[in-house]
Design an enzyme around this catalytic site. Structure first.
Site, PDB file in Angstrom:
ATOM      1  N   ASP A   1       0.880  -1.168   0.000  1.00 32.37           N
ATOM      2  CA  ASP A   1       0.000   0.000   0.000  1.00 32.37           C
ATOM      3  C   ASP A   1       0.919   1.219   0.000  1.00 32.37           C
ATOM      4  OD1 ASP A   1      -2.213   1.711   0.227  1.00 32.37           O
ATOM      5  OD2 ASP A   1      -2.164   1.617   2.412  1.00 32.37           O
TER       6      ASP A   1
ATOM      7  N   GLU B   1      -1.391  -1.450  -4.655  1.00 38.34           N
ATOM      8  CA  GLU B   1      -2.674  -0.776  -4.800  1.00 38.34           C
ATOM      9  C   GLU B   1      -2.497   0.430  -5.723  1.00 38.34           C
ATOM     10  OE1 GLU B   1      -6.070  -0.311  -1.686  1.00 38.34           O
ATOM     11  OE2 GLU B   1      -4.693   1.366  -1.430  1.00 38.34           O
TER      12      GLU B   1
ATOM     13  N   ASP C   1      -2.123   0.987   7.229  1.00 39.55           N
ATOM     14  CA  ASP C   1      -1.431   0.813   5.947  1.00 39.55           C
ATOM     15  C   ASP C   1      -0.980  -0.633   5.760  1.00 39.55           C
ATOM     16  OD1 ASP C   1      -1.401   3.686   5.105  1.00 39.55           O
ATOM     17  OD2 ASP C   1      -0.226   3.873   6.931  1.00 39.55           O
TER      18      ASP C   1
END
Length: 166
Positions: free
Chosen positions: A7, A66, A138
């Protein structure tokens, strides 16, 4: 197969590693990279080093990142895109193909709803990876990215096997 999910972020870049064996998923590790440096170049270099250490330590076979969420702040989105570039570069340098998933696709795969909140994502990550305790939101998101990629790898594997049989 070992899967790394990332992420991306410049202040906090979450990462999560899972092992998949058929339909079984097992948590390996997770964490949050917090790059050092005042200027952009130093932060990106620090992020590269931190993610490279994660890759060296956990030796994944696959990776996924992502996609960038575009918001009203164009400058912020551009900076996040640069962090995402580092997040894609590090596994690519190791010879891995890097999957990319939109935030809604990750949430839909892990939670079942494309507009789930962070609390729902965290809950479902913990449900699917018993004993897992992400060190930040996260890291939980990165584990969700890894779970999403693992699900897509399984689907693609079944599809390839079906085509080969046909």
């Amino acid at each position: 197969m070992r899967v790394l999910g990332i992420d991306p972020g410049l202040r906090a870049c979450g990462w999560g590693v899972i092992d998949m064996d058929g339909h079984r998923m097992r948590h390996v590790a997770n964490g949050t990279c917090r790059p050092d440096g005042v200027d952009m170049a130093a932060r990106l270099l620090s992020l590269h080093g931190l993610l490279s250490n994660v890759l060296t330590t956990h030796a994944p076979h696959a990776a996924a990142v992502e996609q960038t969420f575009v918001n009203r702040d164009g400058a912020g989105t551009l900076k996040l895109g640069q962090a995402r570039g580092i997040a894609m570069l590090v596994p690519a340098q190791a010879g891995l193909t890097v999957g990319e998933y939109a935030p809604n696709a990750v949430k839909k795969t892990v939670v079942g709803v494309g507009h789930a909140d962070k609390g729902q994502v965290l809950h479902m990550v913990k449900m699917q990876l018993p004993g897992c305790d992400p060190d930040s939101a996260d890291a939980a998101d990165a584990l969700a990215v890894a779970l999403c990629h693992a699900a897509h790898l399984q689907t693609n594997g079944r599809l390839a096997a079906a085509v080969a049989r046909a």
